[in-house]
Motif scaffolding. Sequence first.
Motif, PDB file in Angstrom:
ATOM      1  N   ALA A 324       0.835  -1.214   0.000  1.00  0.00           N
ATOM      2  CA  ALA A 324       0.000   0.000   0.000  1.00  0.00           C
ATOM      3  C   ALA A 324       0.867   1.261   0.000  1.00  0.00           C
ATOM      4  CB  ALA A 324      -0.935  -0.005   1.213  1.00  0.00           C
ATOM      5  N   HIS A 325       2.037   1.179   0.643  1.00  0.00           N
ATOM      6  CA  HIS A 325       2.961   2.324   0.653  1.00  0.00           C
ATOM      7  C   HIS A 325       3.425   2.703  -0.756  1.00  0.00           C
ATOM      8  CE1 HIS A 325       3.849   3.586   4.711  1.00  0.00           C
ATOM      9  NE2 HIS A 325       4.248   2.391   5.128  1.00  0.00           N
ATOM     10  N   GLN A 326       3.357   1.791  -1.716  1.00  0.00           N
ATOM     11  CA  GLN A 326       3.810   2.160  -3.059  1.00  0.00           C
ATOM     12  C   GLN A 326       2.943   3.307  -3.583  1.00  0.00           C
ATOM     13  OE1 GLN A 326       6.736   0.723  -3.971  1.00  0.00           O
ATOM     14  NE2 GLN A 326       6.594  -0.517  -2.112  1.00  0.00           N
ATOM     15  N   TRP A 327       1.654   3.304  -3.209  1.00  0.00           N
ATOM     16  CA  TRP A 327       0.771   4.424  -3.558  1.00  0.00           C
ATOM     17  C   TRP A 327       0.994   5.590  -2.595  1.00  0.00           C
ATOM     18  CZ3 TRP A 327      -0.459  -0.549  -4.654  1.00  0.00           C
ATOM     19  CH2 TRP A 327      -1.146  -0.818  -5.850  1.00  0.00           C
ATOM     20  N   PHE A 328       0.892   5.273  -1.283  1.00  0.00           N
ATOM     21  CA  PHE A 328       0.895   6.320  -0.247  1.00  0.00           C
ATOM     22  C   PHE A 328       2.199   6.262   0.540  1.00  0.00           C
ATOM     23  CE2 PHE A 328      -3.701   5.181  -0.775  1.00  0.00           C
ATOM     24  CZ  PHE A 328      -4.008   6.309  -1.537  1.00  0.00           C
ATOM     25  N   GLY A 329       3.085   7.138   0.212  1.00  0.00           N
ATOM     26  CA  GLY A 329       4.430   7.124   0.799  1.00  0.00           C
ATOM     27  C   GLY A 329       5.435   7.244  -0.332  1.00  0.00           C
ATOM     28  N   ASN A 330       5.316   6.310  -1.298  1.00  0.00           N
ATOM     29  CA  ASN A 330       6.324   6.277  -2.352  1.00  0.00           C
ATOM     30  C   ASN A 330       5.953   7.118  -3.567  1.00  0.00           C
ATOM     31  OD1 ASN A 330       7.201   4.470  -0.489  1.00  0.00           O
ATOM     32  ND2 ASN A 330       7.474   2.740  -1.880  1.00  0.00           N
ATOM     33  N   LEU A 334       5.304  12.364   1.583  1.00  0.00           N
ATOM     34  CA  LEU A 334       5.278  13.512   2.477  1.00  0.00           C
ATOM     35  C   LEU A 334       6.309  14.545   2.027  1.00  0.00           C
ATOM     36  CD1 LEU A 334       8.002  12.717   4.002  1.00  0.00           C
ATOM     37  CD2 LEU A 334       6.559  11.672   5.685  1.00  0.00           C
ATOM     38  N   THR A 335       6.113  15.780   2.450  1.00  0.00           N
ATOM     39  CA  THR A 335       7.050  16.864   2.131  1.00  0.00           C
ATOM     40  C   THR A 335       7.990  17.090   3.309  1.00  0.00           C
ATOM     41  OG1 THR A 335       5.294  17.885   0.826  1.00  0.00           O
ATOM     42  CG2 THR A 335       7.201  19.273   1.345  1.00  0.00           C
ATOM     43  N   VAL A 336       7.417  17.001   4.517  1.00  0.00           N
ATOM     44  CA  VAL A 336       8.220  17.143   5.741  1.00  0.00           C
ATOM     45  C   VAL A 336       7.930  15.954   6.652  1.00  0.00           C
ATOM     46  CG1 VAL A 336       8.455  19.665   5.696  1.00  0.00           C
ATOM     47  CG2 VAL A 336       6.451  18.619   6.812  1.00  0.00           C
ATOM     48  N   TRP A 337       8.927  15.549   7.421  1.00  0.00           N
ATOM     49  CA  TRP A 337       8.795  14.331   8.223  1.00  0.00           C
ATOM     50  C   TRP A 337       7.711  14.385   9.309  1.00  0.00           C
ATOM     51  CZ3 TRP A 337      10.169   9.920   6.383  1.00  0.00           C
ATOM     52  CH2 TRP A 337      11.187   9.862   5.437  1.00  0.00           C
ATOM     53  N   PRO A 338       7.399  15.539   9.895  1.00  0.00           N
ATOM     54  CA  PRO A 338       6.295  15.527  10.875  1.00  0.00           C
ATOM     55  C   PRO A 338       4.958  15.087  10.279  1.00  0.00           C
ATOM     56  CG  PRO A 338       7.647  17.483  11.167  1.00  0.00           C
ATOM     57  CD  PRO A 338       8.135  16.816   9.906  1.00  0.00           C
ATOM     58  N   ASP A 339       4.830  15.080   8.955  1.00  0.00           N
ATOM     59  CA  ASP A 339       3.602  14.600   8.315  1.00  0.00           C
ATOM     60  C   ASP A 339       3.620  13.089   8.066  1.00  0.00           C
ATOM     61  OD1 ASP A 339       1.967  16.830   8.190  1.00  0.00           O
ATOM     62  OD2 ASP A 339       2.638  17.447   6.196  1.00  0.00           O
ATOM     63  N   ILE A 340       4.412  12.358   8.831  1.00  0.00           N
ATOM     64  CA  ILE A 340       4.599  10.913   8.626  1.00  0.00           C
ATOM     65  C   ILE A 340       3.277  10.130   8.620  1.00  0.00           C
ATOM     66  CG2 ILE A 340       5.053  10.583  11.104  1.00  0.00           C
ATOM     67  CD1 ILE A 340       6.768   8.608   8.277  1.00  0.00           C
ATOM     68  N   TRP A 341       2.252  10.657   9.275  1.00  0.00           N
ATOM     69  CA  TRP A 341       0.958   9.937   9.261  1.00  0.00           C
ATOM     70  C   TRP A 341       0.405   9.791   7.841  1.00  0.00           C
ATOM     71  CZ3 TRP A 341      -4.226  10.818   8.030  1.00  0.00           C
ATOM     72  CH2 TRP A 341      -4.505  12.078   7.500  1.00  0.00           C
ATOM     73  N   LEU A 342       0.798  10.739   6.944  1.00  0.00           N
ATOM     74  CA  LEU A 342       0.348  10.634   5.541  1.00  0.00           C
ATOM     75  C   LEU A 342       0.884   9.353   4.901  1.00  0.00           C
ATOM     76  CD1 LEU A 342       0.857  14.324   4.314  1.00  0.00           C
ATOM     77  CD2 LEU A 342      -1.347  13.184   4.754  1.00  0.00           C
ATOM     78  N   ASN A 343       2.027   8.862   5.381  1.00  0.00           N
ATOM     79  CA  ASN A 343       2.530   7.564   4.914  1.00  0.00           C
ATOM     80  C   ASN A 343       1.906   6.434   5.729  1.00  0.00           C
ATOM     81  OD1 ASN A 343       4.277   9.247   3.479  1.00  0.00           O
ATOM     82  ND2 ASN A 343       6.124   8.144   4.053  1.00  0.00           N
ATOM     83  N   GLU A 344       2.111   6.470   7.033  1.00  0.00           N
ATOM     84  CA  GLU A 344       1.778   5.308   7.874  1.00  0.00           C
ATOM     85  C   GLU A 344       0.288   5.159   8.144  1.00  0.00           C
ATOM     86  OE1 GLU A 344       3.913   3.220   7.947  1.00  0.00           O
ATOM     87  OE2 GLU A 344       5.765   4.354   7.655  1.00  0.00           O
ATOM     88  N   GLY A 345      -0.410   6.266   8.329  1.00  0.00           N
ATOM     89  CA  GLY A 345      -1.850   6.174   8.555  1.00  0.00           C
ATOM     90  C   GLY A 345      -2.551   5.597   7.328  1.00  0.00           C
ATOM     91  N   PHE A 346      -2.122   6.037   6.147  1.00  0.00           N
ATOM     92  CA  PHE A 346      -2.738   5.558   4.906  1.00  0.00           C
ATOM     93  C   PHE A 346      -2.409   4.082   4.661  1.00  0.00           C
ATOM     94  CE2 PHE A 346      -4.500   9.199   2.365  1.00  0.00           C
ATOM     95  CZ  PHE A 346      -4.395  10.156   3.356  1.00  0.00           C
ATOM     96  N   ALA A 347      -1.160   3.667   4.960  1.00  0.00           N
ATOM     97  CA  ALA A 347      -0.800   2.254   4.751  1.00  0.00           C
ATOM     98  C   ALA A 347      -1.541   1.365   5.737  1.00  0.00           C
ATOM     99  CB  ALA A 347       0.713   2.066   4.877  1.00  0.00           C
ATOM    100  N   THR A 348      -1.727   1.846   6.972  1.00  0.00           N
ATOM    101  CA  THR A 348      -2.437   1.043   7.969  1.00  0.00           C
ATOM    102  C   THR A 348      -3.926   0.981   7.639  1.00  0.00           C
ATOM    103  OG1 THR A 348      -0.784   1.644   9.614  1.00  0.00           O
ATOM    104  CG2 THR A 348      -2.867   0.748  10.446  1.00  0.00           C
ATOM    105  N   PHE A 349      -4.509   2.109   7.229  1.00  0.00           N
ATOM    106  CA  PHE A 349      -5.907   2.059   6.787  1.00  0.00           C
ATOM    107  C   PHE A 349      -6.051   1.088   5.615  1.00  0.00           C
ATOM    108  CE2 PHE A 349      -9.300   3.137   3.911  1.00  0.00           C
ATOM    109  CZ  PHE A 349     -10.392   3.026   4.761  1.00  0.00           C
TER     110      PHE A 349
END
Length: 468
Positions: A324-330, A334-349
């Motif tokens: 799932a990270h290939q879509w969301f994350g890769n 994210l633009t800045v690391w504090p927005d890490i939920w944009l990677n991990e929250g989306f992959a977990t959902f």
Amino acid sequence: MGRRHVISRRVTRAAVGVVAAATSLVVAAPATAAAGVGSPGLGDPYFPLAGNGGYDVRHYSLDLDYVRAGNHLDASATITARATQDLRRFDLDLRGFTVTRVTVNLLPASFTRDGQELVITPKVPPRRGKTFFVKVEYQGEPTEVIDPDGSSEGWVPTADGAFVVNEPQGSPGWYPANDNPRDKATYDMAITVPKGITAIGNGRLLSRRDHGGKTTWRWYEDSPMAPYLATATNGVFELRVSRAGRIPLYHAVDPAEVPEGAFDVLAIEAEVIEFFSDLYGPYPFSSGGGVVDHAPEVGYALESQTRSQYDSTPSAGTVVHEIAHQWFGNSVTLTVWPDIWLNEGFATFSEWIYDERHGGPTAQASFDQVYARPATSSIWTRPPGNVGGPRFLFSGTVYDRGAATLQALRVKVGDRTFFRILREWYAHNRNGNVTTADFVRLAEKRSGKRLDAFFDTWLYQPAKPTTW
Ligand code: TRP
Ligand code: ZN
């Protein structure tokens, strides 16, 4: 890449505006430009020195020769970049090694080392807007990069090779980079290893050639990739090539993990790719795959672009997560690391919705389990949009409360609108970089609802949401 250009264009226009409006600044602005020095960092709130200013990398060509006995890497990197200002001097991020030679546009350049910065002074400064080539020759024992949370990353030696993973800052531990997720580039790698060793990079395998007692593996990733997603894992592996439609999948498993069923778990990939392609939009890249190494001391998996890295045989859920990270994350990064939920929250959902559509618990049931945690749980006291520092980058809240945020949004706006938002999020930001504010804006636009209070409650408040 596309997005970054939009950003730099906007910055340029703003600068022109300021200069035109205030004559006194006409002196100050060109003075900085005349200095022609690329900044040593891009100012990420968690990793301010990661990345460098003044240029935009287009392509990395890495030539790596590694011998595990002695843990010695003999390498050169040729970087194609475009100058975004005149560059009398500029930096690359590189940790450790002996740098023996640097050229810029084939001319020898002088260089110094300063912490994680390789500071380069070209003989002829690249002019703003011009494409230039930097070649760095370096060798030595790779330095281990220890994350603020204590985990190891970078070039991590194993019994028979190295496990190579870089999120968030391991890349300079093995190649000179503009180590910031905003500077995506294509990559080719020639990885030379002792005969009998398999070396796995990103993208497609172009060739594999034996010479003397060595083998050179050539890989090419043709989609823009953030530096932290590069890999060159090597060791004794069984490599199997299959397909998902027209896309080649490369599955490599350490012999120690074959009896654990690693190939069987990886084999779900074709179906997972099909599932997420239907749900979110076409698979972002031109290849796929995964590497199951035997490096349990690493303690995590990573979604390296087209080639997820597993330190041991993963669960099916972990494989779904990394794919799932290939879509969301890769692809949407994210633009800045504090927005890490944009990677991990989306992959977990994505794991949750995968389960829901495959006869498992519904995403709402997964949400309910998370929501049942007591108000004192760190997922409630530590909001996923502001985890409080790089030490907490991969804490449970970015995964679980991040995913719960999306499920709560789904209930609030309804399935039709919610999945339309996710599809557009991907379609509009493919190969780009995003912020939480971008997501809030899109969700508001598509739902026709004001959602600032909703996202504030879920992402930024250090308390368990009660109403939303
Ligand atoms: N992004 C990885 C995942 O898919 C997790 C990860 C990367 C990680 N680097 C890490 C976890 C360092 C802990 C420490 O979940
Ligand atoms: Zn993840």
